[in-house]
Design a protein around this motif. Structure first.
Motif, PDB file in Angstrom:
ATOM      1  N   ILE A 149      41.740  44.960  39.263  1.00 23.20           N
ATOM      2  CA  ILE A 149      40.385  45.245  39.749  1.00 23.20           C
ATOM      3  C   ILE A 149      39.641  46.068  38.703  1.00 23.20           C
ATOM      4  CG2 ILE A 149      39.059  46.488  41.502  1.00 23.20           C
ATOM      5  CD1 ILE A 149      41.237  45.784  43.495  1.00 23.20           C
ATOM      6  N   SER A 150      38.544  45.532  38.202  1.00 21.68           N
ATOM      7  CA  SER A 150      37.789  46.222  37.155  1.00 21.68           C
ATOM      8  C   SER A 150      36.371  46.563  37.563  1.00 21.68           C
ATOM      9  CB  SER A 150      37.746  45.365  35.881  1.00 21.68           C
ATOM     10  OG  SER A 150      37.136  44.103  36.131  1.00 21.68           O
ATOM     11  N   ASP A 151      35.870  46.003  38.674  1.00 23.48           N
ATOM     12  CA  ASP A 151      34.519  46.332  39.133  1.00 23.48           C
ATOM     13  C   ASP A 151      34.460  46.160  40.648  1.00 23.48           C
ATOM     14  OD1 ASP A 151      34.261  43.543  39.567  1.00 23.48           O
ATOM     15  OD2 ASP A 151      33.399  43.253  37.586  1.00 23.48           O
ATOM     16  N   GLU A 164      32.805  44.064  42.390  1.00 23.69           N
ATOM     17  CA  GLU A 164      32.910  42.675  42.819  1.00 23.69           C
ATOM     18  C   GLU A 164      34.370  42.271  43.009  1.00 23.69           C
ATOM     19  OE1 GLU A 164      31.182  38.251  41.624  1.00 23.69           O
ATOM     20  OE2 GLU A 164      30.648  40.010  40.445  1.00 23.69           O
ATOM     21  N   ASP A 165      35.260  42.781  42.165  1.00 24.29           N
ATOM     22  CA  ASP A 165      36.686  42.504  42.346  1.00 24.29           C
ATOM     23  C   ASP A 165      37.195  43.075  43.662  1.00 24.29           C
ATOM     24  OD1 ASP A 165      36.862  41.175  39.925  1.00 24.29           O
ATOM     25  OD2 ASP A 165      37.525  42.934  38.814  1.00 24.29           O
ATOM     26  N   MET A 217      36.903  40.830  46.724  1.00 25.12           N
ATOM     27  CA  MET A 217      37.872  39.744  46.876  1.00 25.12           C
ATOM     28  C   MET A 217      38.998  40.139  47.822  1.00 25.12           C
ATOM     29  SD  MET A 217      39.708  37.503  43.919  1.00 25.12           S
ATOM     30  CE  MET A 217      40.724  36.083  44.377  1.00 25.12           C
ATOM     31  N   HIS A 218      39.237  41.435  47.956  1.00 21.50           N
ATOM     32  CA  HIS A 218      40.305  41.926  48.819  1.00 21.50           C
ATOM     33  C   HIS A 218      39.781  42.466  50.145  1.00 21.50           C
ATOM     34  CE1 HIS A 218      43.057  41.655  45.362  1.00 21.50           C
ATOM     35  NE2 HIS A 218      42.036  42.085  44.663  1.00 21.50           N
ATOM     36  N   ASN A 259      42.904  34.617  41.595  1.00 26.54           N
ATOM     37  CA  ASN A 259      43.276  35.392  40.416  1.00 26.54           C
ATOM     38  C   ASN A 259      44.792  35.434  40.329  1.00 26.54           C
ATOM     39  OD1 ASN A 259      40.542  35.943  40.133  1.00 26.54           O
ATOM     40  ND2 ASN A 259      40.688  37.994  41.007  1.00 26.54           N
ATOM     41  N   LYS A 271      41.325  35.373  35.795  1.00 22.09           N
ATOM     42  CA  LYS A 271      40.419  35.495  36.937  1.00 22.09           C
ATOM     43  C   LYS A 271      39.719  34.151  37.156  1.00 22.09           C
ATOM     44  CE  LYS A 271      39.490  40.463  36.698  1.00 22.09           C
ATOM     45  NZ  LYS A 271      38.450  41.521  36.693  1.00 22.09           N
ATOM     46  N   ASN A 272      39.627  33.763  38.422  1.00 20.65           N
ATOM     47  CA  ASN A 272      39.082  32.455  38.772  1.00 20.65           C
ATOM     48  C   ASN A 272      39.849  31.372  38.008  1.00 20.65           C
ATOM     49  OD1 ASN A 272      37.467  30.397  39.799  1.00 20.65           O
ATOM     50  ND2 ASN A 272      35.727  30.834  38.444  1.00 20.65           N
TER      51      ASN A 272
END
Length: 805
Positions: free
Chosen positions: A67-69, A71-72, A75-76, A744, A761-762
């Motif tokens: 997780i870097s931002d 938006e990541d 996803m969770h 991911n 990612k994606n």
């Protein structure tokens, strides 16, 4: 494989991961889920003991999941939706499908962002990459008692890591596709007796992800952030933490991919017949979702400089803790769309300068009375100044090819008026003979200036009464007052010839001249207003046993009204919008099973928004008005399962029906006739589901760890699925988005100090629309349905190396 089949395949894989994990449970073992501590109620409490619907990710999870931002994070947490169109500054948050686009500088969203307890009015403030973060808490539903600043949908609370007494440091580097380079790190430790410091940095960059046939490519990244922290502990009763942060971004931003109507394409083709346009190319690919554009001459540059300061003081006065949080932030952001018309010819440029600052101050007292009563009370003050536009630079400038575009639009009308007189038509439309045209001439300029001061004051209190050992009640009240003073000034310089052309050819965008469709002539407006409200909540919490807790909540929330500033020809009397109120009923549960190897938390809720503040894109600008009522009903749950010492599975599902119960002044998509003859461009959207609001969202992840050599091998797969929905604010039926899934994957090996990983990612390269909207200019000129789309980033694969000292 088609996108639809790909989505169903990934969803099936996600479900099978959960089922397989549950089937592998051992009958006994010493595994147990570690306790997670949150500050949801502005106290340190265990997640499983908090009677609030909250999801959290911590340092360990963020690192192993990549997780870097923010938006990541979404996803969770399927109840959270994070979307970005033109820049990180415009990132918008939706909670339980409630929210709006982030492109409205004076419009504060329904989901609040708090960093180390300090409110941030813009999502792009204070956060670069997510590095050195202790935890992120996502609170779902109205939180208008303890968090009083416009949090009628929920909030995101980011807690950074504090300085440590012992020395520690970290360096991390990543490389990936499209020349992705990321560097992160921190150093922390004692500086003197009872004085500790921490310094954190991050830098991210990658090449353009969108190909431009006629100019510079778009959707780059170049972002740097720096944060310094200092903790002083003069005594056992006093702790002071000071934080100073800065973010700088400079790149060609993401732009919309236009799809022009046949009418607009014919106009461009006609315009290209004129000699002035010598280097214009045909449209590269008049199709959405292929990461290709044809912007002339360039796309959109984005520059941000922002700074923040936070001072937190905790002081114990006997058994009562006094907390003070002082915050200041300022920013300067310039977004320059050299090709605001999104076309292969030079028509219009738009420079958007925004700047501002804010300060806030909160004082809280937290304590206990006897063994059965906990309480918290406090006051909150906030001031924000916002400015948009400059005195020395025009915001709009007509490009070199504007006359040719005007000729192309005017030619069929003149041919009709002049009949079969080819000589007259040739003279009027001939090269070098600039006739009066309806769009203006090159060099015409438009100016606007906005300024708004917002002052907010709140006083709040909340208590928790332990009625019995298993039953407790929490109740709170807050009084909020907000005042706004604003200034709007617009003007333009159109050629006299453009004005003269209006009777012969009146454009919806431009009557009497080109910039008249964007700016009201010499408009000066200085509105001010104030709003106040009493909000609150009541929660009953019951512990059925040591493993099951249930709760029920009633809450009332409030969000102040405001003004449509920006630009546009909207009459001043129609620019204000009213306050928004919200009432919610929620029933939730926190459970754990198998000796706390499985946790499943969830809630069922019904929320009603009265005078919901709804925003719609109008072509280069947004309009906010009030939907009479919005209903929001749903169920959500998430869980974590420790299958074995090597395997863990997490999962979450969110099902929400969000619809306009009554909305009689919604925006009409192009091609739909207004429902009322007295309200131009207004349509009745009552009964329609909200935009950007899929009923279903779900995610699942499986993680595997096992010893390997001198360290541990680990792998993780995450899959998120989103149901069908309409990502356009005007609910254009052409823009319905099919369901999709994306995933991911990460493989790594780590020791106590070293972590090496390969990630993607994606990884299926799934493409989906973040937002659809009318295109910036031609939809207004031709009224024939030209539109644009913003899409997610394509697949990104890379390698990360991290070393902890």
């Amino acid at each position: 494989m088609s996108d639809n089949k790909k989505s169903k395949t990934l969803l099936a894989a996600a479900i099978s991961l959960v089922i397989a994990g549950q089937a592998s449970v051992a009958s006994a073992g010493s595994l147990t889920i570690e306790e997670i501590v949150v500050t949801t109620t502005k106290r340190l409490e265990a997640l499983q003991d908090v009677s609030v619907s909250v999801s959290t990710v911590d340092t360990e999870f963020m690192q192993i999941a990549g997780i870097s931002d923010i938006e990541d994070v979404s996803m969770h947490v399927p109840s959270l939706t994070v979307s970005t169109n033109s820049s990180p500054w415009n990132t918008s948050f939706r909670m339980r499908r409630i929210g709006n686009e982030g492109n409205i500088p004076t419009f504060e969203p329904d989901t609040g962002l708090f960093i180390d307890g300090a409110f941030r009015s813009r999502s792009g403030l204070g956060l670069g990459d997510l590095v050195d973060i202790e935890r992120i808490e996502v609170l779902k539903g109205p939180q208008s008692t303890l968090y009083g600043k416009n949090v009628t949908a929920g909030l995101i609370s980011v807690t950074t890591k504090a300085p440590t007494e012992d020395f520690e440091a970290m360096l991390e580097g990543s490389v990936g596709e499209d020349d992705l380079y990321v560097a992160k790190g921190f150093v922390s430790g004692g500086l003197a007796e009872n004085v500790f410091g921490r310094l954190t940095f991050s830098h991210s960059e990658h090449d353009a992800l969108m190909d431009n046939a006629s100019g510079e490519d778009a959707n780059e990244l170049n972002s740097t952030s720096l944060r310094g922290q200092l903790v002083l502990e003069p005594s056992e009763d006093l702790a002071i933490q000071l934080t100073l942060g800065a973010v700088e971004r400079d790149f060609n931003g993401l732009v919309g991919e236009p799809e022009f109507s046949t009418t607009a394409q014919a106009v461009f083709a006609q315009a290209q017949r004129f000699p002035t346009i010598s280097n214009a190319t045909p449209l590269a690919d008049n199709k959405l979702g292929n990461y290709k554009i044809d912007y002339h001459p360039d796309t959109s540059t984005f520059n941000q400089e922002s700074y923040e300061f936070i001072a937190t003081v905790d002081y114990y006065i006997g058994d009562v803790m006094l907390t003070s949080i002082s915050s200041y932030d300022e920013y300067d952001v310039v977004s320059h769309q050299q090709s605001a018309a999104q076309s292969p010819i030079d028509i219009l440029s738009f420079r958007d300068d925004t700047s501002g600052y804010s300060w806030s101050q909160e004082f809280r007292l937290t304590g206990e009375s006897g063994d059965s009563l906990e309480w918290i009370t406090g006051i909150f003050a906030y001031h924000n100044n916002f400015q948009r536009g400059t005195d020395n630079k025009p915001e709009f400038v007509m490009g070199a090819d504007i006359e040719e575009l005007g000729f192309a639009l005017l030619a069929p009308n003149l041919t009709t008026q002049l009949g079969a007189d080819p000589i007259a038509t040739s003279i009027l439309l001939g090269s070098g003979n600039p006739i009066a045209n309806g769009l203006g001439v090159a060099g015409d300029t438009g100016d606007f200036y906005n300024e708004q001061d917002t002052d907010t004051f709140g006083i709040f209190g909340q208590f928790t009464w332990s009625i019995t050992a298993d039953l407790s009640m929490t109740a709170g009240l807050r009084y909020s007052y907000e005042e706004k003073d604003a200034t709007l000034i617009t003007s333009y310089t159109n050629s006299p010839l453009a004005t003269a052309a209006a009777p012969a050819f009146a454009l919806p965008l431009a009557a009497p001249g080109g910039l008249a469709g964007l700016l009201a002539p010499d408009n000066s407006w200085a509105p001010d207003d104030s709003w106040d409200a009493i909000t609150g909540n009541v929660t009953l919490e019951y512990h059925v046993n040591d493993d099951v807790m249930i709760y029920g909540t009633l809450a009332h929330g409030f969000k102040a009204g405001g003004f449509n500033l920006g630009f546009g020809t909207l009459p001043n009397e129609q620019r204000p919008f009213d306050e928004e109120t919200v009432d919610t009923l929620e029933f939730g549960w926190k459970t754990q099973f198998y000796d706390n190897r499985l946790q499943v938390n969830g809630s069922v809720f019904h929320t009603e928004y009265t005078d919901f503040q709804s925003a719609a894109f109008q072509g280069l600008t947004f309009l906010v008005n009030n939907a009479e009522q919005v209903d929001n009903t749903g169920v959500e749950f998430d869980g974590l399962f420790l299958v074995s010492e090597s395997i863990s599975v997490n999962f979450a599902v969110s099902y929400v029906i969000a619809e306009y119960d009554e909305y009689t002044r919604g925006s009409c998509y192009i091609g739909r006739a207004p429902d009322s003859a007295t309200q131009a461009d207004k349509c009745d959207l009552s009964g329609e589901e909200l935009p950007f609001a899929p009923r279903w969202k779900a995610n699942s992840g499986i993680q595997y760890e096992a010893p390997m050599g001198a360290g541990d091998f680990y792998s993780r797969v995450d899959i998120a699925w989103v149901g069908k929905h309409n990502p356009s604010s005007e609910l254009d039926p052409r823009h319905k988005q099919s369901d999709y899934a994306m995933g991911n994957v990460k493989l790594g090996w780590r020791t106590e100090n070293l972590d090496v990983s390969l990630w993607s990612k994606n990884f299926t390269d799934q493409s989906y629309a973040i937002q659809y909207a009318p295109d910036n200019l031609m939809s207004g000129v031709t009224r024939a349905g030209s539109h644009q789309g913003f899409f997610n980033d394509p697949r990104s694969t890379g390698v990360t190396v991290r070393y902890d000292f």
